[in-house]
Design an enzyme around this catalytic site. Structure first.
Site, short mmCIF file in Angstrom:
data_model
loop_
_atom_site.label_atom_id
_atom_site.label_comp_id
_atom_site.label_asym_id
_atom_site.label_seq_id
_atom_site.Cartn_x
_atom_site.Cartn_y
_atom_site.Cartn_z
N CYS A 11 28.27 37.77 79.45
CA CYS A 11 28.76 39.07 79.90
C CYS A 11 28.15 40.19 79.05
O CYS A 11 27.50 39.94 78.04
CB CYS A 11 30.28 39.12 79.84
SG CYS A 11 30.94 38.96 78.16
N CYS A 14 29.16 40.16 75.38
CA CYS A 14 28.47 39.12 74.62
C CYS A 14 27.05 39.57 74.26
O CYS A 14 26.59 39.37 73.13
CB CYS A 14 28.42 37.81 75.41
SG CYS A 14 30.05 37.17 75.82
#
Length: 78
Positions: A11, A14
């Site tokens: 994501c 991240c």
């Protein structure tokens, strides 16, 4: 060289966490190897219950949300 693993499904948070680690390492002059771990089983086995998670040299140092810049500096400076 420090081995850093960023745990998460890939994501945006991240990706941002990995970028923060890289930029902080460059600022401090620390060599790092950043590995992104996206496999759900591997994330769970590492003890990460909320992503992104970050481990430095095999020790889980963060889980859930973006880390504070000061914390990243502390992890890489230790």
């Amino acid at each position: 060289m420090k081995n850093v693993k960023v745990y998460g499904p890939g994501c945006q948070r991240c990706e941002t966490a990995a970028k923060m680690v890289k930029e902080t390492a460059d600022k401090l002059g620390v060599d790092v190897e950043i590995e992104k771990v996206t496999d759900a089983r591997s994330i769970a086995m590492a003890g990460v219950m909320s992503t992104p998670g970050v481990s430095v040299d095999g020790k889980l140092v963060h889980a859930g949300g973006l880390p504070d810049t000061g914390a990243v500096e502390a992890w890489l400076g230790a």
